[in-house]
Design a protein around this motif. Structure first.
Motif, PDB file in Angstrom:
ATOM      1  N   PRO A  60       0.471   6.115  -4.211  1.00 26.20           N
ATOM      2  CA  PRO A  60      -0.027   7.147  -4.485  1.00 26.20           C
ATOM      3  C   PRO A  60       1.491   8.241  -3.873  1.00 26.20           C
ATOM      4  O   PRO A  60       1.636   7.791  -2.689  1.00 26.20           O
ATOM      5  CB  PRO A  60      -1.627   7.532  -4.007  1.00 26.20           C
ATOM      6  N   SER A  61       0.749   9.507  -3.841  1.00 25.26           N
ATOM      7  CA  SER A  61       1.622  10.251  -3.212  1.00 25.26           C
ATOM      8  C   SER A  61       0.524  11.237  -2.371  1.00 25.26           C
ATOM      9  O   SER A  61      -0.276  11.201  -2.469  1.00 25.26           O
ATOM     10  CB  SER A  61       2.427  11.364  -3.708  1.00 25.26           C
ATOM     11  N   VAL A  62       1.424  10.958  -1.235  1.00 24.45           N
ATOM     12  CA  VAL A  62       0.514  12.056  -0.200  1.00 24.45           C
ATOM     13  C   VAL A  62       1.212  13.183   0.825  1.00 24.45           C
ATOM     14  O   VAL A  62       3.110  13.311   0.912  1.00 24.45           O
ATOM     15  CB  VAL A  62       0.102  11.766   1.270  1.00 24.45           C
ATOM     16  N   ASP A  63       1.238  14.416   0.901  1.00 21.05           N
ATOM     17  CA  ASP A  63       2.075  15.548   1.488  1.00 21.05           C
ATOM     18  C   ASP A  63       3.892  16.047   0.742  1.00 21.05           C
ATOM     19  O   ASP A  63       4.214  16.166   1.298  1.00 21.05           O
ATOM     20  CB  ASP A  63       2.262  15.678   2.724  1.00 21.05           C
ATOM     21  N   GLY A  64       3.627  15.776  -0.647  1.00 25.69           N
ATOM     22  CA  GLY A  64       5.058  15.201  -1.312  1.00 25.69           C
ATOM     23  C   GLY A  64       5.989  14.133  -0.918  1.00 25.69           C
ATOM     24  O   GLY A  64       7.363  14.354  -1.062  1.00 25.69           O
ATOM     25  N   MET A  65       5.455  13.363  -0.343  1.00 31.00           N
ATOM     26  CA  MET A  65       6.723  12.272   0.537  1.00 31.00           C
ATOM     27  C   MET A  65       6.685  11.023  -0.282  1.00 31.00           C
ATOM     28  O   MET A  65       6.736  10.490   0.099  1.00 31.00           O
ATOM     29  CB  MET A  65       6.224  12.155   2.179  1.00 31.00           C
ATOM     30  N   ASN A  66       7.660  11.652  -1.751  1.00 26.22           N
ATOM     31  CA  ASN A  66       7.981  10.856  -2.889  1.00 26.22           C
ATOM     32  C   ASN A  66       8.687   9.266  -2.627  1.00 26.22           C
ATOM     33  O   ASN A  66       8.589   8.662  -3.206  1.00 26.22           O
ATOM     34  CB  ASN A  66       7.932  11.326  -3.696  1.00 26.22           C
ATOM     35  N   HIS A  67       9.399   9.476  -1.475  1.00 23.67           N
ATOM     36  CA  HIS A  67      10.518   8.866  -1.542  1.00 23.67           C
ATOM     37  C   HIS A  67       9.888   7.190  -0.591  1.00 23.67           C
ATOM     38  O   HIS A  67      10.227   6.471   0.069  1.00 23.67           O
ATOM     39  CB  HIS A  67      11.302   9.448  -0.577  1.00 23.67           C
ATOM     40  N   MET A  68       8.504   7.752   0.371  1.00 21.16           N
ATOM     41  CA  MET A  68       7.644   6.528   0.901  1.00 21.16           C
ATOM     42  C   MET A  68       6.953   5.899   0.678  1.00 21.16           C
ATOM     43  O   MET A  68       5.832   6.528  -0.148  1.00 21.16           O
ATOM     44  CB  MET A  68       8.061   6.728   2.161  1.00 21.16           C
ATOM     45  N   TYR A  69       5.896   5.067   0.722  1.00 20.99           N
ATOM     46  CA  TYR A  69       4.876   4.474   0.970  1.00 20.99           C
ATOM     47  C   TYR A  69       3.934   5.636   1.692  1.00 20.99           C
ATOM     48  O   TYR A  69       4.159   6.023   2.034  1.00 20.99           O
ATOM     49  CB  TYR A  69       4.534   2.808   1.676  1.00 20.99           C
ATOM     50  N   ALA A  70       3.316   5.961   0.416  1.00 30.11           N
ATOM     51  CA  ALA A  70       2.108   6.880   1.430  1.00 30.11           C
ATOM     52  C   ALA A  70       1.314   5.637   2.157  1.00 30.11           C
ATOM     53  O   ALA A  70       1.215   6.494   3.171  1.00 30.11           O
ATOM     54  CB  ALA A  70       0.771   6.775   0.088  1.00 30.11           C
ATOM     55  N   ALA A  71       1.340   4.283   2.705  1.00 35.83           N
ATOM     56  CA  ALA A  71       0.294   4.043   3.718  1.00 35.83           C
ATOM     57  C   ALA A  71       0.933   4.230   4.950  1.00 35.83           C
ATOM     58  O   ALA A  71       0.686   4.223   6.349  1.00 35.83           O
ATOM     59  CB  ALA A  71       0.316   2.010   3.421  1.00 35.83           C
ATOM     60  N   ASP A  72       2.495   4.136   4.549  1.00 31.49           N
ATOM     61  CA  ASP A  72       3.731   4.505   5.871  1.00 31.49           C
ATOM     62  C   ASP A  72       3.648   5.887   6.357  1.00 31.49           C
ATOM     63  O   ASP A  72       3.403   6.659   7.829  1.00 31.49           O
ATOM     64  CB  ASP A  72       5.185   4.210   5.470  1.00 31.49           C
ATOM     65  N   TRP A  73       3.279   6.982   6.057  1.00 31.35           N
ATOM     66  CA  TRP A  73       3.585   8.277   5.380  1.00 31.35           C
ATOM     67  C   TRP A  73       2.116   8.987   6.428  1.00 31.35           C
ATOM     68  O   TRP A  73       2.015   9.469   7.766  1.00 31.35           O
ATOM     69  CB  TRP A  73       3.434   8.746   4.575  1.00 31.35           C
ATOM     70  N   GLN A 120      -3.677  -2.643   2.514  1.00 28.96           N
ATOM     71  CA  GLN A 120      -3.713  -3.747   2.089  1.00 28.96           C
ATOM     72  C   GLN A 120      -4.461  -3.754   0.600  1.00 28.96           C
ATOM     73  O   GLN A 120      -5.334  -2.910   0.951  1.00 28.96           O
ATOM     74  CB  GLN A 120      -4.216  -4.131   3.162  1.00 28.96           C
ATOM     75  N   PHE A 121      -4.193  -4.854   0.539  1.00 29.75           N
ATOM     76  CA  PHE A 121      -4.622  -5.207  -0.528  1.00 29.75           C
ATOM     77  C   PHE A 121      -4.179  -4.142  -2.080  1.00 29.75           C
ATOM     78  O   PHE A 121      -5.221  -3.629  -3.155  1.00 29.75           O
ATOM     79  CB  PHE A 121      -6.540  -5.212  -1.030  1.00 29.75           C
ATOM     80  N   GLY A 122      -3.369  -2.986  -1.603  1.00 29.26           N
ATOM     81  CA  GLY A 122      -2.998  -1.950  -2.474  1.00 29.26           C
ATOM     82  C   GLY A 122      -3.691  -0.955  -2.013  1.00 29.26           C
ATOM     83  O   GLY A 122      -3.444   0.230  -2.956  1.00 29.26           O
ATOM     84  N   LEU A 123      -4.599  -0.805  -1.404  1.00 32.07           N
ATOM     85  CA  LEU A 123      -5.416   0.491  -1.211  1.00 32.07           C
ATOM     86  C   LEU A 123      -4.698   1.469   0.009  1.00 32.07           C
ATOM     87  O   LEU A 123      -4.504   0.446   1.086  1.00 32.07           O
ATOM     88  CB  LEU A 123      -6.630   0.008  -0.554  1.00 32.07           C
ATOM     89  N   ALA A 124      -4.261   1.751  -0.163  1.00 27.81           N
ATOM     90  CA  ALA A 124      -3.024   2.974   1.012  1.00 27.81           C
ATOM     91  C   ALA A 124      -3.743   3.295   1.787  1.00 27.81           C
ATOM     92  O   ALA A 124      -3.060   3.652   3.251  1.00 27.81           O
ATOM     93  CB  ALA A 124      -2.452   4.395  -0.042  1.00 27.81           C
ATOM     94  N   TYR A 125      -4.816   3.319   1.859  1.00 25.39           N
ATOM     95  CA  TYR A 125      -5.117   4.033   3.234  1.00 25.39           C
ATOM     96  C   TYR A 125      -6.744   4.796   2.631  1.00 25.39           C
ATOM     97  O   TYR A 125      -7.151   4.808   1.773  1.00 25.39           O
ATOM     98  CB  TYR A 125      -4.421   5.614   3.722  1.00 25.39           C
ATOM     99  N   ILE A 151       6.423   1.706  10.577  1.00 25.21           N
ATOM    100  CA  ILE A 151       5.790   1.737   8.836  1.00 25.21           C
ATOM    101  C   ILE A 151       4.843   1.112   9.029  1.00 25.21           C
ATOM    102  O   ILE A 151       4.245   0.040  10.547  1.00 25.21           O
ATOM    103  CB  ILE A 151       6.681   0.320   7.640  1.00 25.21           C
ATOM    104  N   ALA A 152       3.376   1.242   8.178  1.00 29.87           N
ATOM    105  CA  ALA A 152       2.226  -0.065   8.662  1.00 29.87           C
ATOM    106  C   ALA A 152       2.551  -0.935   8.345  1.00 29.87           C
ATOM    107  O   ALA A 152       3.712  -1.390   7.855  1.00 29.87           O
ATOM    108  CB  ALA A 152       1.760   0.783   7.842  1.00 29.87           C
ATOM    109  N   PRO A 153       1.855  -1.875   8.985  1.00 26.27           N
ATOM    110  CA  PRO A 153       2.113  -3.083   9.397  1.00 26.27           C
ATOM    111  C   PRO A 153       2.097  -3.909   8.200  1.00 26.27           C
ATOM    112  O   PRO A 153       0.944  -4.348   7.029  1.00 26.27           O
ATOM    113  CB  PRO A 153       0.830  -3.931  10.016  1.00 26.27           C
ATOM    114  N   ARG A 154       2.801  -4.927   7.348  1.00 23.03           N
ATOM    115  CA  ARG A 154       3.051  -5.711   6.933  1.00 23.03           C
ATOM    116  C   ARG A 154       2.297  -7.221   6.816  1.00 23.03           C
ATOM    117  O   ARG A 154       3.651  -7.879   7.345  1.00 23.03           O
ATOM    118  CB  ARG A 154       4.595  -5.662   6.354  1.00 23.03           C
ATOM    119  N   ASN A 155       1.604  -7.021   6.280  1.00 23.71           N
ATOM    120  CA  ASN A 155       1.107  -8.727   6.571  1.00 23.71           C
ATOM    121  C   ASN A 155       0.771  -8.591   5.555  1.00 23.71           C
ATOM    122  O   ASN A 155       1.164  -8.310   4.362  1.00 23.71           O
ATOM    123  CB  ASN A 155      -0.191  -7.988   7.135  1.00 23.71           C
ATOM    124  N   GLU A 156      -0.160 -10.125   5.366  1.00 31.33           N
ATOM    125  CA  GLU A 156      -0.163 -11.179   4.288  1.00 31.33           C
ATOM    126  C   GLU A 156      -0.989  -9.585   2.578  1.00 31.33           C
ATOM    127  O   GLU A 156      -0.611 -10.114   2.260  1.00 31.33           O
ATOM    128  CB  GLU A 156      -0.672 -12.127   4.424  1.00 31.33           C
TER     129      GLU A 156
END
Length: 456
Positions: A176-189, A235-240, A146-151
């Motif tokens: 937001p959705s990336v590549d239809g991976m709707n079960h996870m955070y876009a940042a993680d995918w 970070q700050f709600g900006l997926a990527y 998963i993407a880093p879960r910093n503060e």
């Protein structure tokens, strides 16, 4: 990611900074490397609009490059066109035959094996740029990463930040959705895809190092790996993406290996992109940095002079898709930031960056535009300067008198904009500091050449 190699310093030539040609393209590293008797090689992404009619088409090769494999347009991994020394070379969708990272690896290794004498290689691999088309053999790697879960992860909205940030709402899985991976955070995918994509770059580096070792030049070769920007992932709600002033976006990794650099050497001295060309030229044996270059060589900081006089401030700018300049600084207007080149050689925008709603970079509940004109800033990043120990001060050109200021030591995740804190920003001491930092910012924006190390 960028990968530089410089091998075997030749005898120093008589080239000096005053001999630079008037043509702007003859004032870059390849021109000087060629003049210093290096065989030169470039492969990869060059500029987003390279290969377009406006830039001379596929036949155009920037001066100084002996071997040229420039990607036409923006980042791609399949179905791309390369300028193979000025001739269009089209590729399809086969991993074995066309995968672009492997193509760059093969061309680079072939050059190392065949070149005679001193050589300079620069590789601009799109990895790990979106679309992050990773190699099939990495399919099951990093599945649980998963993407880093910093503060500051998903910390929004941020009412004390610039306009764009005030409208960002929290992400949720699939939004937001990336590549239809709707079960996870876009940042993680996106994070997983980036890690997978970089596995092929690891292979590239290993193969090139092996080729240099087999050539007997390993201990006489500088290797430099870096990138063109940092990246935020949630970070700050900006997926990527990469267009903000915050530490995740402006901090860029860099690793160097070569003659005179002891293993595990580290330095906290701040380096900038503008320092790459002067440093590479010093590695090649050039005695002086060309006068038109704003940067300086940091080679001494990691070899023989770690206490050398060096900068304590850096300029950070993002000029936006339609930027025309601060009121007291003159700039030329820039092209949109997501430009690409179509099959006819015409420029087009990859995305409508100013649309509201449905932005690919953050939650649909957000009211912000993707990349509004207000997201246009100039900052001075201070590190042990005479004014500040560790901070960033930013002015937003499209928001009159709006400033963001963060004390990085006290607030490393930039949660609290002290410039908008009424308890702090009305004090005499704070007001004086803001005035001093504003002056330093303008000094950096107006400087040119060698005086940019310590602009007045």
């Amino acid at each position: 990611m960028f990968f530089f190699l410089m091998s075997r310093r030749p005898p120093r030539s008589t080239l000096s900074s005053s001999s630079a040609a008037s043509d702007v393209y003859k004032r870059q590293v390849a021109h000087y490397a060629s003049s210093l008797n290096y065989s030169t090689f470039y492969a990869g992404k060059y500029l987003n609009n390279y290969g377009s009619k406006e830039t001379g088409g596929i036949k155009y090769i920037p001066p100084g490059w002996d071997q040229w494999y420039g990607l036409v347009g923006n980042s791609k991994y399949y179905n791309y066109t390369v300028s193979n020394n000025g001739v269009a070379e089209k590729h399809g969708g086969s991993y074995e035959q066309d995968y672009f990272t492997d193509y760059l690896t093969n061309k680079s290794v072939e050059f190392v094996e065949q070149v005679r004498g001193a050589f300079f290689i620069m590789i601009g691999t799109p990895a790990s740029h979106i679309p992050d088309d990773y190699a099939p053999w990495t399919e099951n790697m990093f599945n649980t990463t998963i993407a880093p879960r910093n503060e500051n992860f998903n910390h929004c909205p941020n009412l004390d930040k610039h306009t764009m940030m005030r409208g960002i709402q929290p992400m949720s899985p699939g939004d937001p959705s990336v590549d239809g991976m709707n079960h996870m955070y876009a940042a993680d995918w996106v994070h997983i895809k980036r890690l997978r994509t970089l596995q092929s770059v690891d292979v590239m580096i290993e193969r090139i190092i092996t080729a240099v070792r087999d050539k007997g030049e390993l201990e006489n070769t500088f290797f430099l790996l870096t990138s063109d920007n940092g990246y935020h992932l949630g970070q700050f709600g900006l997926a990527y993406d990469k267009r903000q002033l915050y530490e995740e976006d402006i901090r860029v990794p860099m690793v160097v290996r070569g003659p005179g650099i002891a293993p595990n050497t580290r330095t906290a001295a701040p380096a900038m992109h503008i320092d790459l060309a002067p440093t590479v030229l010093e590695m090649m044996g050039m005695p002086h940095t060309p006068s038109q270059m704003d940067g300086a060589s940091w080679l001494g900081l990691v070899t023989d002079d770690p206490g050398a006089d060096w900068r304590t401030e850096m300029l950070v700018e993002y000029q936006g898709p339609t930027f025309s300049g601060m009121s007291d600084i003159e700039y030329d207007a820039l092209d949109p930031t997501e430009v690409d080149v179509d099959q006819a050689g015409e420029l087009f925008d990859m995305a409508n960056l100013t649309s509201v709603g449905g932005c690919k970079w953050f939650s649909k509940a957000s009211s912000s535009q993707c990349d509004p004109e207000s997201n246009t800033y100039a900052c001075v990043r201070s590190i042990k300067s005479a004014i500040d120990a560790n901070s960033v001060y930013c002015e937003f050109t499209k928001e009159e008198n709006f400033v963001e200021y963060y004390d990085i030591d006290a607030d490393p995740f930039q949660l609290y904009n002290l410039a908008q804190n009424a308890t702090v920003n009305r004090t005499t001491t704070f007001t004086a500091k803001m005035k001093s930092l504003a002056a330093r910012l303008r000094a950096h924006m107006k400087c040119s050449g060698h005086n940019c190390l310590h602009p007045e």
